[in-house]
Scaffold this active site. Structure first.
Site, mmCIF file in Angstrom:
data_model
loop_
_atom_site.group_PDB
_atom_site.id
_atom_site.type_symbol
_atom_site.label_atom_id
_atom_site.label_comp_id
_atom_site.label_asym_id
_atom_site.label_seq_id
_atom_site.Cartn_x
_atom_site.Cartn_y
_atom_site.Cartn_z
ATOM 1 N N LYS A 146 -0.998 -0.006 -7.526
ATOM 2 C CA LYS A 146 -2.363 -0.116 -8.037
ATOM 3 C C LYS A 146 -2.290 -0.108 -9.548
ATOM 4 C CE LYS A 146 -4.837 2.054 -4.191
ATOM 5 N NZ LYS A 146 -5.457 3.299 -3.706
ATOM 6 N N LYS A 183 -8.359 4.414 7.767
ATOM 7 C CA LYS A 183 -8.205 5.765 7.236
ATOM 8 C C LYS A 183 -8.021 6.739 8.406
ATOM 9 C CE LYS A 183 -9.077 4.711 2.850
ATOM 10 N NZ LYS A 183 -8.176 5.007 1.717
#
Length: 369
Positions: free
Chosen positions: A262, A163
């Protein structure tokens, strides 16, 4: 296809360690387990996986429960449909609410596959016996990130996602590359940048990243097309791909070179497979994204990743990545960077009923009239 009842179970569990992004730090995870039962006692399982607050999408656990209880389940139990493929049309009057739809559709597809006595991945056209696995390094501390990489490298993960944000990206990536110059590494920005940051983002080209995921606005497609022309690192779209139409628009505009699919974000199996097929037709690599799920959602993801177009390792980390004990048996385990794709009917895993009961904080059953 007749469904006798649908049960919702709200579950909650602490994570083994906090999950950090620049938007939120997650300490505890909630989910809604959806159980669809037929008259012969077979049960299909799905998992609705929004977060408790709307930091990733506008959906939350509470809004999903409301949509399931008051709209989607009544429509499903009373509607005129015969096959799971028809659910998208049945629910078309309900705008968005993709995660609520996904959990319910997962349960019905799992039940359908069990009725057909087929593994769900094979039913959808999947052929792989093993799915390549990647892992998320969710820490904003460089030393902790390096420690996590060292730990996870023992399991042979084939892709590492870190991240990033404008305040820490260069130092974080430089620290990782100084120790792991050849690590298959990607960066997930979670929309932390603006188009005005293009010159800064060009500096990330020097780190040899597989991709940068969702650098710009959470709902943007157009500006990503401009950014991709100015950077060498492939752009991967995540949050802004919520439907087949979004994926088609992104491909037409050249907004990305990679798409993260997703299932929860796009509304379930039917949409996920359609997007997969579209990307294969257009030569766009895809990978299966994760949502810090419990085992039921993770099992659906393994089945999805068994489709041939998923050529990039997905977020398929071991159950032990987040949980002391999962709600499926056996645990999902990464060995040599891969997860073995099961072949039992449905999602291919048994439910750990004892653990599921321990984590359940509320349940409600809805019966067909």
């Amino acid at each position: 296809m007749e469904i006798e009842s649908i049960t919702l179970k709200m579950i909650r569990s602490p994570l083994k360690s906090p999950f950090h992004t620049h938007l939120e730090t997650v300490y505890d995870r909630e989910a809604i387990i959806v159980e669809a039962r037929d008259k012969d006692g077979r049960t299909g399982y799905g998992e609705t996986v929004p977060f408790s607050s709307p930091w990733y999408t506008e959906e939350t656990i509470k809004t999903c429960y409301h949509m399931l209880e008051d709209f989607l389940i009544p429509m499903t139990l009373s509607g005129n449909w015969e096959h799971p493929n028809e659910l998208s049309e049945l629910w078309k009057g309900i705008r968005r609410n993709q995660m609520a739809k996904s959990g319910l559709e997962q349960a019905i597809w799992d039940l359908y596959a069990k009725q057909k006595e087929k593994y769900l991945g094979r039913l959808m056209g999947g052929k792989k016996q093993y799915a390549a696995a990647g892992v998320v390094i969710a820490s904003n501390d460089r030393k902790e990130a390096l420690r996590q990489i060292e730990t996870f490298s023992a399991e042979g993960y084939k892709r590492y996602k870190v991240k990033i944000s404008p305040s820490s990206d260069l130092s974080m990536l430089a620290a990782i590359r100084s120790v792991y110059p050849d690590l298959p590494l990607m960066a997930d920005a979670n929309s932390a940048y603006r188009l005005d940051d293009t010159v800064h983002l060009q500096k990330l080209d020097s780190f040899g990243l597989q991709m940068i995921e969702q650098p710009l606005g959470v709902d943007d497609i157009a500006e990503h097309s401009l950014l991709q022309k100015e950077i060498k690192t492939p752009v991967c779209l995540d949050e802004s791909i919520c439907s087949y139409h979004d994926a088609k628009s992104a491909i037409m505009l050249g907004s990305c070179q990679i798409i993260n699919i997703k299932m929860a974000r796009v509304g379930g199996w039917s949409q996920a497979v359609k997007i997969h097929d579209l990307c294969v037709q257009n030569g766009i690599p895809v990978w299966c994204g994760g949502m810090i799920e419990f085992g039921i959602s993770r099992a659906h993801n393994v089945a999805l990743a068994s489709l041939e177009g998923f050529s990039i390792p997905g977020d398929l980390s071991s159950s032990s990545r987040y949980w002391e004990e999962d709600i499926i048996e056996p645990d999902i385990t990464v060995r040599n960077g891969e997860v073995k794709v099961p072949d039992s009917p449905g999602i291919g895993f048994r439910i750990n009923e004892k653990r599921l009961k321990e984590l359940t904080v509320y349940r409600e059953t809805f019966k067909a009239m």
